[in-house]
Design a protein around this motif. Structure first.
Motif, mmCIF file in Angstrom:
data_model
loop_
_atom_site.group_PDB
_atom_site.id
_atom_site.type_symbol
_atom_site.label_atom_id
_atom_site.label_comp_id
_atom_site.label_asym_id
_atom_site.label_seq_id
_atom_site.Cartn_x
_atom_site.Cartn_y
_atom_site.Cartn_z
ATOM 1 N N SER A 60 -3.348 -24.024 26.877
ATOM 2 C CA SER A 60 -3.908 -24.894 25.841
ATOM 3 C C SER A 60 -3.992 -26.334 26.331
ATOM 4 N N LEU A 61 -5.043 -27.011 25.914
ATOM 5 C CA LEU A 61 -5.195 -28.445 26.138
ATOM 6 C C LEU A 61 -5.026 -29.139 24.798
ATOM 7 N N ILE A 62 -4.299 -30.234 24.790
ATOM 8 C CA ILE A 62 -4.102 -30.986 23.553
ATOM 9 C C ILE A 62 -4.621 -32.403 23.746
ATOM 10 N N ASN A 63 -5.532 -32.799 22.903
ATOM 11 C CA ASN A 63 -6.106 -34.141 22.932
ATOM 12 C C ASN A 63 -5.608 -34.873 21.687
ATOM 13 N N TYR A 64 -4.959 -36.008 21.885
ATOM 14 C CA TYR A 64 -4.437 -36.740 20.729
ATOM 15 C C TYR A 64 -4.596 -38.245 20.926
ATOM 16 N N THR A 65 -4.544 -38.956 19.840
ATOM 17 C CA THR A 65 -4.673 -40.411 19.876
ATOM 18 C C THR A 65 -3.291 -41.039 20.036
ATOM 19 N N LYS A 66 -3.148 -41.931 21.002
ATOM 20 C CA LYS A 66 -1.885 -42.607 21.232
ATOM 21 C C LYS A 66 -1.673 -43.674 20.168
ATOM 22 N N LEU A 67 -0.673 -43.468 19.296
ATOM 23 C CA LEU A 67 -0.445 -44.374 18.174
ATOM 24 C C LEU A 67 0.745 -45.310 18.402
ATOM 25 N N ASN A 68 1.527 -45.064 19.466
ATOM 26 C CA ASN A 68 2.648 -45.946 19.752
ATOM 27 C C ASN A 68 2.807 -46.090 21.264
ATOM 28 N N GLU A 69 3.727 -46.952 21.672
ATOM 29 C CA GLU A 69 3.878 -47.243 23.095
ATOM 30 C C GLU A 69 4.377 -46.038 23.879
ATOM 31 N N GLU A 70 5.220 -45.209 23.261
ATOM 32 C CA GLU A 70 5.746 -44.047 23.968
ATOM 33 C C GLU A 70 4.630 -43.043 24.263
ATOM 34 N N SER B 165 -4.564 -34.876 16.550
ATOM 35 C CA SER B 165 -4.665 -34.047 17.742
ATOM 36 C C SER B 165 -5.692 -32.929 17.586
ATOM 37 N N LYS B 166 -6.209 -32.503 18.748
ATOM 38 C CA LYS B 166 -7.091 -31.342 18.815
ATOM 39 C C LYS B 166 -6.549 -30.432 19.909
ATOM 40 N N GLU B 167 -6.544 -29.146 19.648
ATOM 41 C CA GLU B 167 -6.037 -28.194 20.637
ATOM 42 C C GLU B 167 -7.137 -27.226 21.035
ATOM 43 N N TRP B 168 -7.297 -27.036 22.343
ATOM 44 C CA TRP B 168 -8.310 -26.128 22.864
ATOM 45 C C TRP B 168 -7.636 -25.095 23.760
ATOM 46 N N GLU C 124 -14.344 -21.336 20.929
ATOM 47 C CA GLU C 124 -15.269 -22.219 20.222
ATOM 48 C C GLU C 124 -14.883 -22.329 18.758
ATOM 49 N N ASP C 125 -14.784 -23.574 18.272
ATOM 50 C CA ASP C 125 -14.576 -23.812 16.846
ATOM 51 C C ASP C 125 -15.207 -25.154 16.491
ATOM 52 N N ALA C 126 -14.953 -25.616 15.274
ATOM 53 C CA ALA C 126 -15.593 -26.844 14.801
ATOM 54 C C ALA C 126 -15.185 -28.069 15.623
ATOM 55 N N ASN C 127 -13.990 -28.023 16.264
ATOM 56 C CA ASN C 127 -13.499 -29.174 17.018
ATOM 57 C C ASN C 127 -13.823 -29.096 18.507
ATOM 58 N N THR C 128 -14.486 -28.031 18.913
ATOM 59 C CA THR C 128 -14.767 -27.839 20.327
ATOM 60 C C THR C 128 -15.855 -28.787 20.816
ATOM 61 N N SER C 129 -15.578 -29.452 21.915
ATOM 62 C CA SER C 129 -16.557 -30.327 22.555
ATOM 63 C C SER C 129 -16.609 -29.944 24.032
#
Length: 215
Positions: free
Chosen positions: A11-21, A33-36, A51-56
């Protein structure tokens, strides 16, 4: 990352970094996050994703190309290209355009796929010349559109681009202008399965079939 009979998956996980860690918490659902799920078959040089709605597909292709090129040896001229396999319908639509006014094609040499006629000739010439990428742009007008035939150099380039590059065409259908970009028409296939093992076996079999590799 896991392996099943030569098929690498995970699995690949794409997420937005919201803090310094910038850590991703696996135990909580992150709304950012999005998981592929991916499946890679090295012997076919092909990768598939659910393939799903979040797939790019373009975003995933960019991720792998960027990541792999960070670990290649640039001093040896190593360079990784990740291409999105397009549908045959997208290629056929370009071939069938009566008024084709612009055509852009970019192809990279293949990994010894079973190419036909002009595809094989172009691929072999690229390898012999040590050319990794070939790009071409041709143009016409509505009155004198591009004459595109399959058994020609240009036709071979277009066919080769389906799995080893991309094509972008501008054409008129019933007087209406349309732009066909093969990157926007990724190949989508359906696999029916009963359990995880049968799913993995069927995905491997399907990738081999679609890539024309029966080794």
């Amino acid at each position: 990352m896991y392996e099943h009979d030569g098929l690498i998956y995970g699995s690949l996980i794409n997420y937005t970094k919201l803090n310094e860690e910038g850590w991703f918490n696996e135990e909580t659902e992150d709304p950012n996050s999005k998981e592929w799920e991916y499946f890679f078959l090295p012997q076919a040089h092909r990768l598939a994703i659910f393939e799903d709605a979040n797939t790019s597909s373009s975003q995933i292709a960019y991720f792998f190309e960027d990541a792999l090129n960070k670990v290649t040896d640039k001093n040896k001229g190593e360079n990784v290209k990740v291409n999105i396999v397009a549908t045959e319908d997208a290629i056929e639509k370009i071939f069938n355009a009566v008024q084709l006014t612009n055509l852009e094609i970019k192809v990279s040499y293949t990994n010894n796929d079973n190419n036909d006629e002009w595809e094989a000739i172009i691929d072999e010439q690229m390898k012999e010349s040590e050319v990794s990428v070939v790009s071409t742009k041709v143009s016409g007008t509505k009155k004198k559109p591009i004459k595109l035939k399959k058994k020609t150099f240009l036709g071979g380039m277009l066919k080769l681009s389906r799995e080893n590059g991309y094509a972008k065409a501008t054409a008129y259908f019933d007087g209406k202008r349309d732009v066909i970009n093969t990157k926007e028409h990724p190949l989508i296939d359906e696999v029916r399965y009963e359990n995880e093992d049968s799913l993995l076996d069927k995905i491997k079999s399907r990738i081999l079939s679609l890539s024309k590799r029966h080794e």
